[in-house]
Design an enzyme around this catalytic site. Structure first.
Site, PDB file in Angstrom:
ATOM      1  N   ASP A 196      41.565  40.295  40.900  1.00 23.60           N
ATOM      2  CA  ASP A 196      41.319  38.555  41.329  1.00 23.60           C
ATOM      3  C   ASP A 196      39.979  37.820  39.889  1.00 23.60           C
ATOM      4  O   ASP A 196      40.970  37.894  39.034  1.00 23.60           O
ATOM      5  CB  ASP A 196      39.666  39.742  42.320  1.00 23.60           C
ATOM      6  CG  ASP A 196      39.675  37.886  42.800  1.00 23.60           C
ATOM      7  OD1 ASP A 196      39.337  36.501  42.881  1.00 23.60           O
ATOM      8  OD2 ASP A 196      39.762  37.900  44.838  1.00 23.60           O
ATOM      9  N   HIS A 240      34.500  34.221  43.057  1.00 22.79           N
ATOM     10  CA  HIS A 240      35.572  34.771  44.383  1.00 22.79           C
ATOM     11  C   HIS A 240      35.384  35.608  43.615  1.00 22.79           C
ATOM     12  O   HIS A 240      35.631  36.832  45.466  1.00 22.79           O
ATOM     13  CB  HIS A 240      37.291  33.934  43.980  1.00 22.79           C
ATOM     14  CG  HIS A 240      38.193  34.284  45.283  1.00 22.79           C
ATOM     15  ND1 HIS A 240      38.521  34.979  45.184  1.00 22.79           N
ATOM     16  CD2 HIS A 240      38.152  33.401  46.248  1.00 22.79           C
ATOM     17  CE1 HIS A 240      39.735  34.856  46.001  1.00 22.79           C
ATOM     18  NE2 HIS A 240      39.019  34.308  47.291  1.00 22.79           N
ATOM     19  N   SER A 536      41.343  35.744  52.537  1.00 19.23           N
ATOM     20  CA  SER A 536      40.502  36.254  51.492  1.00 19.23           C
ATOM     21  C   SER A 536      39.334  37.530  51.180  1.00 19.23           C
ATOM     22  O   SER A 536      38.949  38.160  50.889  1.00 19.23           O
ATOM     23  CB  SER A 536      39.668  35.196  49.452  1.00 19.23           C
ATOM     24  OG  SER A 536      41.374  34.907  48.950  1.00 19.23           O
TER      25      SER A 536
END
Length: 609
Positions: A196, A240, A536
């Site tokens: 990621d 994220h 996600s």
């Protein structure tokens, strides 16, 4: 003090009989000092004011190509790759990555050099090194290389709606007392690799679980969610990867700064005993390259990971990428790869999730188990997980909580994404729709004020830019949809020029307009958790359940664990059996662990009975 700029504008609607339109003079206030270099951030993917952009639509050119060459029977894969890399460099190319086991290299070449290379009989294929993107909708100290001690006690308030939906607490806290049960599978002994945007090494939810990382963006061993430019200016990413990792491994009783009224211990992950590997392939803007994903998944397997979690994707397939996932899957005896289906709400699943033989594709549902409208779907979908308004950790201080006081009374509000933090008290000025610098009228001065702006017609970043140039030191957006409450809006992207910006409900907006000219205080504080939506967020829920199954039965193969998750998923009521929106259903940790424990040594034959 107000400065004015006179502009001559021709209006095509005012035409003298038989002649051309006459220009008329329109006066606009000149931008306040220090705001003229404020440029509107990019709005790729934004079609409706106030909506979030889809990462998969923010397309960028490929970063070079990936070249497949003929293997040599007279040389090892390593030597053959070195020879071919040298050939590419002799043609003027720059080799970025080498993949000996796949007989490939990634490289950057001029069009002329690339065309010449295509004619080489040793070249089998050339494909773009396409970009991949995070699948969500909206200088740390050196990290340790050993795993810390897990905290086994916290509070049931850390159990999020998503956690409960996938039955995780029922596996490791059967009596619901906020303490991990002694012999329960918690993910302990299982390495999970999060591919990621990196992580925040200072976040208390993650430090104990971390065992190692690699940064494929900056090419070093520190996978922090940040990058420094040539001048040494550090840009921190959007958190994220931290959000994803914490959904899997966040620790009990390890809270950071939370929003007022929220559980002070923060959150706990689906598999709080699992070990965390971090492979950074997405930059601070949320984009990355295919060759980095290939290199990362190979690195994860080499580090002993049982699972790779990827909340990212691309619209089109890549032969090189597919071959890489085939290799690490190893006919179901290798790495279990789990990836997000994408957020465009259309039929057709993003890649790598759409490689159905070797990657589990994960779609999203809300906290009630209902299909999320943004979740991409198709026959490749494996299972679904919670992906709407998921609370998890983010980069320390990157999330915001707001407070608003008007007329000496507190008023409910929500911070806009990317708002500046801080506090400002000033006169309230009604700036209408914030269409331009003149919208605030004569009450606006460069000495500062609080701008009230109605939602509608223009993007929020346009409104903010205009009123800031007029002198606003804080901004309040009034919602125009009564059912949305305060709203959850965004300024589009980060900017050093933003000021504290909040949104309020339609009712509160009407009340604020009546207070024009009075003193109003807008305050934004940094917190360490935020809510995110997207496939996600669904993907790490599924990853965590897989870690619990591996923890309960470490002798099972990746193929067996995948089969267990699909067999025990909770089917939806509307369309019984497999379907393209729910796959096999919502993953269920307790049912999966029970089935896994009932299997014979090694798991027995597949498919499961």
């Amino acid at each position: 003090m107000k400065r004015w700029l006179w502009l001559g504008l021709g209006l095509s609607g005012l035409v003298a009989c038989g002649g051309e339109p006459d220009p008329i003079d329109v006066v606009l206030p000149q931008a306040c000092p220090g705001t003229t270099d404020l440029s509107l951030p990019g709005t790729t993917g934004l079609s409706v004011p106030g909506t979030a952009s889809s990462a998969l639509r923010a397309q960028e050119p490929p970063d070079g190509v990936i070249i497949t060459f003929k293997p040599k029977v007279t040389a090892s894969a390593l030597a053959a790759t070195a020879d071919f890399a040298a050939l590419v460099e002799r043609e003027g190319g720059t080799v970025k990555r080498r993949f000996p086991n796949l007989h490939r290299v990634s490289a950057r070449l001029s069009p002329e050099a690339l065309e010449k290379l295509r004619q080489n009989p040793d070249v089998l294929a050339v494909e773009p090194n396409r970009r991949v993107y995070a699948s969500r909708l909206p200088t740390p100290p050196p990290v340790v290389s050993w795993q810390g001690a897990f905290n086994t006690q916290g509070s049931v308030g850390e159990y999020t709606d998503g956690l409960k939906l996938v039955q995780a607490p029922q596996v490791w806290d059967a009596n619901n007392d906020g303490i991990l049960d002694v012999t329960a599978p918690t993910g302990e002994g299982v390495k999970v690799c999060v591919i990621d945007s990196g992580w925040d090494s200072k976040h208390p939810e993650l430090k104990a679980a971390y065992v190692g990382g690699k940064d494929f963006v900056d090419n070093d061993d520190d996978p922090s969610d940040q990058s420094a430019d040539a001048l040494g200016i550090v840009t921190v990413g959007g958190g994220h990867g931290t959000h994803v990792a914490a959904t899997i491994v966040a620790q009990l009783g390890s809270g950071g700064r939370v929003v007022a009224g929220q559980e002070p211990n923060g959150v706990v992950g689906v598999a709080p005993g699992a070990s965390l590997l971090v492979a950074r392939v997405l930059d601070v803007k949320g984009g990355g390259d295919t060759d980095d994903v290939i290199e990362a998944v190979q690195w994860c397997q080499a580090q002993g990971a049982r699972i790779a979690s990827m909340s990212l994707g691309a619209e089109k397939p890549s032969v090189s990428e597919k071959d890489a996932f085939d290799a690490v899957w190893n006919d179901g005896k290798g790495l279990l790869s789990i990836a997000a289906s994408g957020n465009d709400g259309t039929q057709g699943i993003a890649f790598p999730a759409a490689y159905p033989e070797t990657v589990m594709a994960v779609g999203a549902v809300d906290s009630q188990g209902e299909y999320a409208s943004f979740s991409q779907f198709g026959p490749e979908l494996s299972v679904v997980g919670p992906g709407v308004d998921v609370l998890s950790a983010t980069v320390l201080g990157a999330a915001s909580q707001s407070s608003l006081e008007a007329g000496a009374k507190p008023m409910s509000s929500s911070p806009l994404a990317f708002t500046a933090q801080g506090s400002y008290t000033g006169r309230l000025v009604n700036c209408g729709l914030g269409a331009d610098r003149a919208a605030c009228g004569n009450a606006a001065t460069c000495d500062g004020f609080v701008a009230y702006v109605d939602r509608g017609d223009y993007l929020f970043e346009e409104k903010a830019r205009n009123v800031i140039e007029a002198g606003a030191r804080a901004v309040i957006i009034g919602n125009n949809e009564p059912e949305d409450g305060d709203g959850q809006f965004t300024l589009g992207t980060a900017s050093s020029h933003w000021v504290p910006t909040v949104s309020v409900s339609l009712v509160s907006g009407a009340a604020l307009k009546k207070l024009e000219g009075q003193m109003v205080t807008v305050n934004i504080d940094g917190v360490d958790y935020q809510r995110e939506s997207g496939t996600s967020m669904a993907t790490p829920h599924v990853t965590g359940v897989a870690a619990l199954v591996f923890s309960a039965r470490p002798d099972l193969s990746a193929a067996h664990v995948r089969a267990v998750l699909e067999k025990t998923a909770q089917d939806d009521v509307l369309t019984p059996g497999f379907d393209e929106r729910y796959g096999h259903g919502v993953v269920q940790a307790q049912r999966a662990v029970m089935l896994a424990r009932a299997l014979p040594p090694g798991g027995g034959p597949l498919p499961l009975p």
